[in-house]
Design a protein around this motif. Structure first.
Motif, PDB file in Angstrom:
ATOM      1  N   TYR A 286      20.384  69.150 126.194  1.00  0.00           N
ATOM      2  CA  TYR A 286      19.055  68.614 126.494  1.00  0.00           C
ATOM      3  C   TYR A 286      18.687  68.750 127.974  1.00  0.00           C
ATOM      4  O   TYR A 286      17.516  68.847 128.315  1.00  0.00           O
ATOM      5  CB  TYR A 286      18.955  67.145 126.058  1.00  0.00           C
TER       6      TYR A 286
ATOM      7  N   LYS B 292      17.755  63.859 121.052  1.00  0.00           N
ATOM      8  CA  LYS B 292      18.069  64.900 120.068  1.00  0.00           C
ATOM      9  C   LYS B 292      17.485  66.249 120.502  1.00  0.00           C
ATOM     10  O   LYS B 292      16.289  66.492 120.366  1.00  0.00           O
ATOM     11  CB  LYS B 292      17.541  64.557 118.678  1.00  0.00           C
ATOM     12  N   ALA B 293      18.323  67.093 121.011  1.00  0.00           N
ATOM     13  CA  ALA B 293      17.887  68.437 121.373  1.00  0.00           C
ATOM     14  C   ALA B 293      17.498  69.211 120.113  1.00  0.00           C
ATOM     15  O   ALA B 293      17.967  68.900 119.008  1.00  0.00           O
ATOM     16  CB  ALA B 293      19.008  69.173 122.104  1.00  0.00           C
ATOM     17  N   PRO B 294      16.613  70.202 120.236  1.00  0.00           N
ATOM     18  CA  PRO B 294      16.244  71.015 119.069  1.00  0.00           C
ATOM     19  C   PRO B 294      17.472  71.570 118.375  1.00  0.00           C
ATOM     20  O   PRO B 294      18.388  72.105 119.015  1.00  0.00           O
ATOM     21  CB  PRO B 294      15.400  72.132 119.690  1.00  0.00           C
ATOM     22  N   GLY B 295      17.530  71.393 117.074  1.00  0.00           N
ATOM     23  CA  GLY B 295      18.658  71.874 116.294  1.00  0.00           C
ATOM     24  C   GLY B 295      19.779  70.871 116.122  1.00  0.00           C
ATOM     25  O   GLY B 295      20.729  71.128 115.377  1.00  0.00           O
TER      26      GLY B 295
ATOM     27  N   ASP C 128      20.778  67.042 114.862  1.00  0.00           N
ATOM     28  CA  ASP C 128      20.190  66.023 113.983  1.00  0.00           C
ATOM     29  C   ASP C 128      20.775  64.635 114.182  1.00  0.00           C
ATOM     30  O   ASP C 128      20.512  63.723 113.393  1.00  0.00           O
ATOM     31  CB  ASP C 128      20.335  66.438 112.518  1.00  0.00           C
TER      32      ASP C 128
END
Length: 314
Positions: A196, A234-237, A239
């Motif tokens: 992140y 929560k960084a992209p990808g 969950d």
């Protein structure tokens, strides 16, 4: 491998020696329990000495409903429940900085559990800046006296029998502190999870270049240092929320500031990114309360406390 520790930075050298002692089994590692408040994306940590059962609470959250102005204690109550279940004695209520995205529950937690409320000594700079923004008046003390203790860079303290050191890591705000307790580093809003990146530096008193230097200072700690973060989004990808990593993982993989990223590259990136960000939803109540050590503004003549919202200012 970690950067060599400069002899010109005795606080960093002391922290490194402290962490090495834990790595070699010559000192105890603290136990860390985290309560994550999804409403504000904040990780509050309870760190304790497993032998003495003494503890510190770091970056607590007071629940605040913006629409109604009502407060509650469901997040902080989880901290209380853990402390009581584990039979801990709270020595410290630590704030890494005056948060702009959540209100501190430290005064309420002191009523429930005790512990000295502490923050970095540069909180006075933040109080001066925001005292003017909110027109707080002469009755608002700007000397940090709302806190029980003000930490200077390199100050030593302890949690039970576990040694701890405070490091000044400004950039996100002028007053940010990292608390290194045993081999565990509680670094507030400097770094996020490696996927992140890093914290913003565009609030009043923030400085992207200063933030880079603070981060590189932290990254000179041993690679195995456990790192506990204040927030996750929560960084992209990804969950799931995450709030623990290591210095080595940050050095190798932080998307904003891994090894090889220059200061100028970081400042350019951080400045451009910050220009796209909106202010945190709770910045108005959070800053007003947190510069007061988590206490609400004094009640007015009708007995009600009020949060001010300056128009067209921030």
């Amino acid at each position: 491998m970690s950067d060599p520790v400069s002899s010109s930075d005795p606080a960093l050298a002391a922290v490194t020696a402290q962490i090495r002692q834990v790595e070699l089994g010559q000192a105890r590692a603290p136990v860390v329990h985290t309560v994550f408040d999804e409403a504000t994306f904040t990780a509050s940590h309870i760190v304790h000495d497993p032998v003495t059962r003494n503890a510190a609470i770091i970056d607590s959250v007071l629940d605040y409903e913006a629409a109604s102005g009502r407060t509650s204690h469901s997040s902080a109550q989880k901290l209380v429940d853990y402390v009581r279940t584990e039979g801990l004695t709270v020595q410290w209520q630590l704030e890494t900085h005056a948060h702009a995205d959540h209100l501190s529950a430290a005064p309420w937690l002191q009523q429930q559990l005790d512990g000295k409320l502490a923050i970095g000594a540069e909180i006075t700079r933040v109080q001066n800046v925001f005292g003017k923004i909110f027109n707080a008046g002469t009755e608002f003390a700007r000397d940090g006296s709302q806190f029980d203790h003000l930490f200077q860079d390199g100050d030593r303290f302890s949690v039970g029998g576990i040694e701890a050191i405070a490091l000044h890591v400004p950039g996100h705000t002028p007053a940010d502190m990292a608390f290194i307790i045993g081999d565990a580093a509680f670094i507030g809003d400097t770094l996020f999870m490696p996927d992140y990146g890093t914290a913003r530096a565009d609030f009043p008193g923030g400085d992207a270049r200063q933030l880079f230097r603070s981060i590189r200072r932290l990254m000179a700690l041993p690679d195995a240092t456990r790192v506990f973060l204040c927030h996750d989004y929560k960084a992209p990808g990804r969950d799931r929320f995450a709030w623990e990593t290591t210095i080595g993982a940050e050095r190798q993989g932080n998307i904003h500031v891994h090894d090889g990223v220059s200061e100028d590259e970081f400042v350019t990136m951080r400045t451009a990114r910050d220009a796209t960000l909106s202010l945190p939803n709770l910045i108005m109540p959070s800053v007003q309360v947190n510069i007061r050590g988590g206490h609400m503004p004094e009640p007015e003549s009708n007995g009600t406390r009020y949060i001010k919202i300056p128009i067209d200012t921030l």
